[in-house]
Design a protein around this motif. Structure first.
Motif, PDB file in Angstrom:
ATOM      1  N   GLU A   1      -3.186  -7.968  29.562  1.00 41.71           N
ATOM      2  CA  GLU A   1      -2.602  -6.830  30.275  1.00 41.71           C
ATOM      3  C   GLU A   1      -1.173  -6.573  29.832  1.00 41.71           C
ATOM      4  OE1 GLU A   1      -3.048  -7.858  34.369  1.00 41.71           O
ATOM      5  OE2 GLU A   1      -5.183  -7.336  34.419  1.00 41.71           O
ATOM      6  N   ASN A   2      -0.418  -7.641  29.557  1.00 45.05           N
ATOM      7  CA  ASN A   2       0.977  -7.463  29.161  1.00 45.05           C
ATOM      8  C   ASN A   2       1.439  -8.643  28.301  1.00 45.05           C
ATOM      9  OD1 ASN A   2       3.598  -6.687  28.911  1.00 45.05           O
ATOM     10  ND2 ASN A   2       3.923  -6.296  31.081  1.00 45.05           N
TER      11      ASN A   2
ATOM     12  N   ARG B   1      -4.164 -11.872  32.225  1.00 47.47           N
ATOM     13  CA  ARG B   1      -2.735 -11.605  32.387  1.00 47.47           C
ATOM     14  C   ARG B   1      -2.076 -11.395  31.022  1.00 47.47           C
ATOM     15  NH1 ARG B   1      -0.175 -16.330  34.972  1.00 47.47           N
ATOM     16  NH2 ARG B   1      -1.593 -15.811  36.654  1.00 47.47           N
ATOM     17  N   TYR B   2      -2.487 -12.198  30.043  1.00 46.19           N
ATOM     18  CA  TYR B   2      -1.917 -12.051  28.701  1.00 46.19           C
ATOM     19  C   TYR B   2      -2.311 -10.711  28.087  1.00 46.19           C
ATOM     20  CZ  TYR B   2      -1.025 -12.646  23.770  1.00 46.19           C
ATOM     21  OH  TYR B   2      -0.589 -12.457  22.490  1.00 46.19           O
TER      22      TYR B   2
ATOM     23  N   THR C   1       3.651  -8.950  25.865  1.00 46.84           N
ATOM     24  CA  THR C   1       5.086  -9.138  25.628  1.00 46.84           C
ATOM     25  C   THR C   1       5.763  -9.807  26.816  1.00 46.84           C
ATOM     26  OG1 THR C   1       5.535  -6.893  26.390  1.00 46.84           O
ATOM     27  CG2 THR C   1       5.315  -7.218  24.017  1.00 46.84           C
ATOM     28  N   LEU C   2       5.352  -9.468  28.017  1.00 48.69           N
ATOM     29  CA  LEU C   2       5.916 -10.103  29.202  1.00 48.69           C
ATOM     30  C   LEU C   2       5.619 -11.599  29.210  1.00 48.69           C
ATOM     31  CD1 LEU C   2       7.348  -9.622  31.963  1.00 48.69           C
ATOM     32  CD2 LEU C   2       5.064  -9.496  32.954  1.00 48.69           C
TER      33      LEU C   2
END
Length: 181
Positions: free
Chosen positions: A65-66, A62-63, A68-69
């Motif tokens: 993949e994105n 998850r980190y 900044t989110l």
């Protein structure tokens, strides 16, 4: 229904003290939160032992993949719960609780242990100073804590390598050249 009898501790408590459960007729568990908490912790620990690698992989994925989110969300959570995260950092880095920190701060009358500057509301909190010769990393044993100091004094001690001889030489140098105004 505003109150409910806990099946485990046999105490009447407000329904807000019970977890919700969709498959129950009234939508509420029969045991209160304080009675179910220990069992939930054990189940969570067992689940993590069994599925920890998959959980860590999912978090990493998850980190990646994105990022900044994920980082923005973490900043929001930290901003919304500053005391919780401050307490975690104190505990993990210095083996101090928020209460221990508050006692040290009160003992120092809310002032830096080195320069005596007071901490105004809204300022950054005083930093925990520890003996780096005992614990050179970020985390300490908890026995080598010296006091609470402002950021400037803490950085100055770090730049002086916690060496009184260097600090004395610097003071002598400053006295020699005096203040220029």
């Amino acid at each position: 229904m505003t109150k409910r009898l806990c099946r485990q501790c046999h105490v009447w408590k407000p329904v807000t003290e019970f977890h919700r459960r969709a498959d129950r007729g009234d939508g509420i568990l029969r045991t209160c939160r304080s009675c179910t908490a220990p069992a939930r912790k054990v189940r969570a620990a067992r689940h993590y032992v069994k599925h920890g690698a998959a959980i860590r992989a999912r978090v990493r994925r998850r980190y990646h993949e994105n990022p900044t989110l994920v980082l923005d969300r973490e900043k929001e959570i930290r901003k919304a719960n500053p005391d919780r995260f401050r307490g975690y950092e104190l505990k993990s880095h210095y083996k101090l609780t928020n209460e221990d920190y508050a006692q040290k701060l009160q003992a120092q009358k809310g002032r830096c242990a080195v320069c005596g500057d007071s901490v105004a509301a809204g300022d950054k909190p005083l930093e925990v100073d520890h003996d780096h010769s005992c614990c050179p990393g970020l985390r300490t044993c908890g026995d080598c804590l010296r006091g609470l100091v402002c950021g400037r004094c803490n950085r100055a001690m770090g730049l002086l390598r916690d060496n009184p001889a260097i600090a004395g030489a610097l003071a002598k140098y400053l006295r020699k050249w005096g203040a220029r105004t």
